[in-house]
Design an enzyme around this catalytic site. Structure first.
Site, PDB file in Angstrom:
ATOM      1  N   LYS A  18      20.801 166.312  93.659  1.00  0.00           N
ATOM      2  CA  LYS A  18      20.550 165.869  92.276  1.00  0.00           C
ATOM      3  C   LYS A  18      19.313 164.987  92.257  1.00  0.00           C
ATOM      4  O   LYS A  18      18.899 164.410  93.271  1.00  0.00           O
ATOM      5  CB  LYS A  18      21.751 165.108  91.710  1.00  0.00           C
ATOM      6  CG  LYS A  18      22.127 163.819  92.454  1.00  0.00           C
ATOM      7  CD  LYS A  18      21.297 162.609  92.059  1.00  0.00           C
ATOM      8  CE  LYS A  18      21.674 161.361  92.866  1.00  0.00           C
ATOM      9  NZ  LYS A  18      20.716 160.241  92.672  1.00  0.00           N
ATOM     10  N   ASP A 146      28.988 158.762  92.406  1.00  0.00           N
ATOM     11  CA  ASP A 146      28.370 159.967  91.848  1.00  0.00           C
ATOM     12  C   ASP A 146      29.078 161.255  92.251  1.00  0.00           C
ATOM     13  O   ASP A 146      28.658 162.340  91.862  1.00  0.00           O
ATOM     14  CB  ASP A 146      26.881 160.044  92.204  1.00  0.00           C
ATOM     15  CG  ASP A 146      26.610 159.948  93.693  1.00  0.00           C
ATOM     16  OD1 ASP A 146      27.562 159.695  94.460  1.00  0.00           O
ATOM     17  OD2 ASP A 146      25.443 160.120  94.096  1.00  0.00           O
TER      18      ASP A 146
END
Length: 296
Positions: A18, A146
């Protein structure tokens, strides 16, 4: 002659990374976490690969990794397996090989994504012991802030410590990202401590959030109405000026916007045209650091 058991299933799973299109850091909570407002964007490159061999009956996990230093019980793949087993009782015998391509300490979420892939793999096979999406995300949050995003697997705005997720369209269909991964490694704990310390000092007026090459009129490149921004850039670029130079290089090569990802050290640029991105990739890799092209 000795006989060796055969796996009942062998699976090869890609592990995406990401970048953060926006990362605003708020106050530090009593538990040590910080409030954040971030826009997560999953990317197909660079990517780890998990090869999982499942054997009949219960057991434990045996992890091998292309980086032997990561073959520890503290690896998030192992921790995810054991947390899931403790929560559900489902503990298949697994042999796992992790081909590590997402650089460690780059702000790309490689370890968290590895853990999310492991959790999803187990939950898909746990039958009646499987957790609901809400409970699986709650378990993921105990392992890393996350990891719930990687379970979600789509672009999303995250608030709180990262656990409150709202899927969002960044409006970048057809674009490309070029991700540059310098050799520098940035420890997350250091970055947060450095940011907290910098905020305790008198601030200069007019902090520059400019992320584009349009210096003359100060036009900031925007994603869904908000300028690209990463609060960590000030402290990370001060400690690692070469990372700031990578950002400048991406902009000079035609990126519409560029930013540090997470706490770094990876820096990425967004390109409207694949041809421009491909040329930028060639120019960057020729000068040293690893770089990757990821279509959006």
């Amino acid at each position: 002659m000795a006989s060796f058991p055969c796996p009942i299933e062998e699976t090869l799973l890609p592990v995406p990374c990401k970048v953060n299109l926006r990362l605003a850091v708020g106050a530090r909570r009593p538990n040590g976490y910080h409030d954040i407002d971030t826009f997560f964007l999953p990317l197909p490159e660079p990517a780890d690969v998990l090869r999982l061999r499942r054997f009949d009956g219960p057991g434990d996990i045996d992890l091998q990794c292309s980086d032997p230093e990561l073959e520890t019980d503290d690896n998030l793949v192992v921790r995810a397996y054991r947390a899931y087993a403790a929560a559900t009782g489902y503990a298949p015998r697994l042999e796992v090989h992790l081909a590590k391509h997402i650089p460690h300490g780059a702000g790309l979420g490689g370890g968290s994504s590895d853990a999310a892939v492991m959790l999803r793999y187990l939950n898909d096979r746990a039958d009646e012991a499987a957790l609901s999406p809400v409970d699986l995300a709650a378990l993921a949050l105990t392992l890393g802030a996350d990891i719930p995003f990687f379970l979600l697997g789509v672009p999303a705005v995250a608030t709180g410590v990262g656990e409150t997720l709202i899927p969002a369209d960044p409006g970048l269909a057809g674009w490309c990202a070029v991700v540059v991964c310098p050799e520098a490694r940035v420890k997350t704990a250091w970055a947060y401590a450095a940011l907290d310390a910098s905020r305790a000092l008198p601030q200069k007026p007019g902090a520059n959030l400019l992320t584009t090459a349009f210096d003359a009129n100060k036009r900031a490149f925007c994603v869904t109405g908000a300028p690209m921004r990463n609060d960590f850039e000030s402290v990370v670029f001060a400690a690692h000026p070469e990372l700031g130079r990578v950002k400048e290089r991406l902009l000079a090569l035609g990126a519409a916007g560029a930013l540090l990802s997470g706490t770094g050290s990876a820096v990425f640029g967004l390109f409207r045209k694949r041809q421009t991105a491909t040329l930028a990739l060639a120019m960057l890799t020729g000068s040293g650091p690893r770089a990757y092209l990821a279509p959006l």
